[in-house]
Design a protein around this motif. Structure first.
Motif, short mmCIF file in Angstrom:
data_model
loop_
_atom_site.label_atom_id
_atom_site.label_comp_id
_atom_site.label_asym_id
_atom_site.label_seq_id
_atom_site.Cartn_x
_atom_site.Cartn_y
_atom_site.Cartn_z
N ASP A 21 -4.07 -2.13 -101.02
CA ASP A 21 -4.12 -0.98 -100.11
C ASP A 21 -3.08 -1.07 -99.00
O ASP A 21 -2.56 -0.04 -98.56
CB ASP A 21 -5.51 -0.86 -99.49
N TRP A 22 -2.83 -2.30 -98.51
CA TRP A 22 -1.88 -2.51 -97.42
C TRP A 22 -0.94 -3.66 -97.77
O TRP A 22 -1.34 -4.61 -98.45
CB TRP A 22 -2.59 -2.84 -96.11
N ILE A 23 0.28 -3.58 -97.29
CA ILE A 23 1.27 -4.63 -97.51
C ILE A 23 1.93 -4.97 -96.17
O ILE A 23 2.22 -4.09 -95.36
CB ILE A 23 2.34 -4.20 -98.54
N ILE A 24 2.11 -6.27 -95.93
CA ILE A 24 2.71 -6.77 -94.69
C ILE A 24 3.80 -7.76 -95.06
O ILE A 24 3.62 -8.59 -95.95
CB ILE A 24 1.66 -7.47 -93.80
N HIS A 25 4.94 -7.69 -94.38
CA HIS A 25 5.98 -8.69 -94.57
C HIS A 25 5.95 -9.66 -93.39
O HIS A 25 6.06 -9.25 -92.23
CB HIS A 25 7.37 -8.06 -94.67
N LEU A 26 5.76 -10.95 -93.70
CA LEU A 26 5.74 -11.98 -92.66
C LEU A 26 6.55 -13.18 -93.11
O LEU A 26 6.64 -13.47 -94.31
CB LEU A 26 4.30 -12.46 -92.39
N ASP A 27 7.10 -13.91 -92.15
CA ASP A 27 7.68 -15.22 -92.43
C ASP A 27 6.59 -16.27 -92.28
O ASP A 27 5.54 -16.02 -91.67
CB ASP A 27 8.83 -15.51 -91.46
N THR A 28 6.84 -17.46 -92.81
CA THR A 28 5.80 -18.50 -92.76
C THR A 28 5.73 -19.19 -91.40
O THR A 28 5.00 -20.18 -91.26
CB THR A 28 6.02 -19.53 -93.87
N ASP A 29 6.46 -18.70 -90.42
CA ASP A 29 6.29 -19.18 -89.04
C ASP A 29 5.66 -18.09 -88.17
O ASP A 29 5.79 -18.10 -86.95
CB ASP A 29 7.62 -19.65 -88.44
N GLU A 30 4.95 -17.16 -88.81
CA GLU A 30 4.30 -16.06 -88.10
C GLU A 30 2.85 -15.93 -88.53
O GLU A 30 2.53 -16.05 -89.72
CB GLU A 30 5.03 -14.74 -88.39
N GLN B 215 3.87 -26.43 -94.04
CA GLN B 215 3.93 -25.18 -93.28
C GLN B 215 3.23 -24.05 -94.03
O GLN B 215 2.51 -23.26 -93.43
CB GLN B 215 5.39 -24.80 -93.01
N ILE B 216 3.42 -23.97 -95.35
CA ILE B 216 2.92 -22.83 -96.11
C ILE B 216 1.40 -22.86 -96.25
O ILE B 216 0.73 -21.83 -96.13
CB ILE B 216 3.58 -22.78 -97.50
N LEU B 217 0.81 -24.03 -96.51
CA LEU B 217 -0.62 -24.09 -96.78
C LEU B 217 -1.49 -23.65 -95.61
O LEU B 217 -2.39 -22.81 -95.78
CB LEU B 217 -1.02 -25.50 -97.24
N PRO B 218 -1.27 -24.17 -94.40
CA PRO B 218 -2.09 -23.66 -93.28
C PRO B 218 -1.83 -22.20 -92.98
O PRO B 218 -2.74 -21.48 -92.55
CB PRO B 218 -1.68 -24.56 -92.10
N ALA C 76 -3.99 -29.19 -90.96
CA ALA C 76 -3.47 -28.25 -89.97
C ALA C 76 -4.51 -27.23 -89.57
O ALA C 76 -4.42 -26.64 -88.52
CB ALA C 76 -2.23 -27.56 -90.53
N PHE C 77 -5.54 -27.02 -90.41
CA PHE C 77 -6.63 -26.12 -90.07
C PHE C 77 -7.92 -26.73 -90.58
O PHE C 77 -7.93 -27.51 -91.52
CB PHE C 77 -6.43 -24.74 -90.69
N PRO C 78 -9.05 -26.39 -89.97
CA PRO C 78 -10.33 -26.93 -90.45
C PRO C 78 -10.71 -26.29 -91.77
O PRO C 78 -11.17 -25.17 -91.81
CB PRO C 78 -11.31 -26.52 -89.34
N TYR C 79 -10.51 -26.98 -92.87
CA TYR C 79 -10.82 -26.44 -94.19
C TYR C 79 -12.34 -26.47 -94.37
O TYR C 79 -12.93 -27.50 -94.58
CB TYR C 79 -10.11 -27.25 -95.27
N PHE C 80 -12.96 -25.31 -94.29
CA PHE C 80 -14.40 -25.23 -94.28
C PHE C 80 -14.99 -25.67 -95.61
O PHE C 80 -14.39 -25.54 -96.65
CB PHE C 80 -14.82 -23.78 -94.00
#
Length: 437
Positions: free
Chosen positions: A218-227, A122-125, A91-95
């Motif tokens: 230092d920072w925290i973000i809440h995201l769903d795995t479709d964001e 879905q989770i890995l990319p 799903a993404f170019p794994y460098f």
């Protein structure tokens, strides 16, 4: 003098001939030498390539086959599949050698908290993309497929990922949370489906604050795995750089959300197949927003199919608390909040036709207008649930194409020119990479 002249020309002629022979030999050997070196460089037989002898450059960390103590061989075209057998292309170019410096002193340290029941495809990319842009740590509260042994074992093996299971002990601990005393959240208590999820996300965010402080975040973000975070306003494409450039007195940063606009009904991997997004009204001139509103909604209830108030990142500090799944607050002060002018959260919502039935299958609500109000906050979710519960497959597909898929190319082009829609290709993989797996 003539004989002398004649005899002296003979050795000169011989030297010219010798020179010609050398030039002819050089011109013959040069292309042969170039061809030989080209062959050596391309030949893979018998020689050990240090890249190939190292862990698979296209293998995502933690992607060892379950039950195996050794890493599988480098995948060929015939066996380029993930552990779930989902896709022949990453799903993404794994460098190559993408060993992120998790123990480094790079600041700020950023973590994402998410409540998910998704699978590895879905989770890995999603994890990989956010690691690339500077997120170091993930706190995943897992249920459903995400909590299954085959998925959780992979997630636990990825550096920087902490998996938290919904155990009886966790539920007992969260039952004592002060969140249950919050009047602003009370209207969502003890209701099914999306309301229950909203409360659960808030409880998980509260717990993640404690864990993030212990981890030195230092920072925290809440995201769903479709964001996906889209830090387009940073000096470089990095959420770490974006947050590092903020004044020290800023407590919270709001990322307005852009909503995916799918152009086909057969999307399989949204992150790599969707490039068109509807911009948030916070990033639009009011005249453009109001002047194109009716065209942009295309007969749906609202401007966005789902939410429109963005997601926020909060500075980890004393008395921090969640304020629903989209915001943070503080028990002791009013946090200083800024809203970004360019950076956004890309929300890939209803990108797959199967999203209709998957949402239906996760909720036991009755498909009536009155009952769906108890289960879903948003009007579009309610309509989608009813159609998925009552219609045939053909009727569902027709509804999906009408309400979700942007089939009118002339309209899309018009709204792109007017700035309502935009193209964002950054998260998408270079398709030429697929031939190398």
């Amino acid at each position: 003098m003539a004989p002398l002249s004649y005899s002296s020309s003979k050795p000169i002629s011989s030297s010219y001939q010798a020179l010609n022979y050398r030039l002819l030999l050089l011109l013959t050997l040069l292309p042969l030498t170039v061809a030989f070196f080209a062959f050596i460089l391309q030949w893979q037989g018998g020689l050990i390539d240090p890249l190939l002898s190292s862990p698979d450059p296209f293998q995502f960390p933690g992607m060892d086959y379950p039950g195996s103590n050794s890493r599988p061989h480098r995948r060929s075209v015939s066996d380029c599949v993930d552990v779930l057998g989902q896709s022949r292309s990453p799903a993404f170019p794994y460098f190559k050698d993408w060993n992120f410096e998790f123990g480094s002193n790079l600041r700020p340290k950023i973590c994402i908290v998410s409540s998910t029941a998704a699978g590895l495809e879905q989770i890995l990319p999603w994890i990989f993309f956010h690691k690339v842009i500077g997120v170091s740590t993930f706190f995943l509260f897992v249920e459903g497929k995400a909590a299954s042994p085959v998925v959780s074992r992979v997630l636990e093996s990825i550096p920087g990922v902490e998996v938290i299971y919904r155990t009886k002990e966790l539920e007992e601990q969260q039952a004592k949370s002060r969140i249950w005393n919050e009047t602003w959240l009370a209207k969502f208590f003890y209701k099914p489906c999306n309301h229950e999820l909203f409360v659960k996300q808030t409880l998980n965010m509260e717990m993640a604050i404690v864990i993030s402080r212990d981890a030195g975040m230092d920072w925290i973000i809440h995201l769903d795995t479709d964001e996906l975070i889209h830090p387009s306003s940073a000096r470089e494409y990095s959420v770490r750089q974006l947050l590092a450039d903020l004044p020290e007195d800023v407590d919270m940063v709001v990322f307005p959300n852009y909503e995916s606009c799918v152009e086909r009904d057969d999307i399989v991997e949204p992150f790599t197949e969707v490039s068109m997004f509807k911009k948030n009204f916070d990033h639009l001139p009011i005249e453009a927003y109001l002047g194109n509103y009716r065209r942009a909604i295309r007969g749906n209830p609202n401007y966005f199919l789902t939410y429109g108030n963005g997601k926020a990142a909060a500075r980890v500090q004393d008395h921090l608390r969640p304020h629903g799944a989209h915001r943070w607050h503080n028990y002791m002060k009013a946090p200083k909040e800024i809203k970004l002018d360019e950076a956004a959260v890309l929300h890939y919502t209803y990108t797959k036709f199967s999203d209709l039935t998957s949402r239906r299958d996760r909720c036991g609500c009755k498909p009536t207008k009155e009952d769906v109000k108890k289960c879903f906050m948003l009007e579009f979710d309610r309509a989608a649930f009813i159609i998925a519960s009552t219609a045939t497959e053909e009727e569902m597909l027709r509804w999906y194409r009408h309400h979700v898929v942007w089939t009118n190319k002339a309209l899309s082009l018009k709204l792109l020119k007017r700035g309502i829609l935009t193209r964002i290709y950054t998260p998408m993989v270079d398709k030429s990479h697929n031939s190398r797996t």
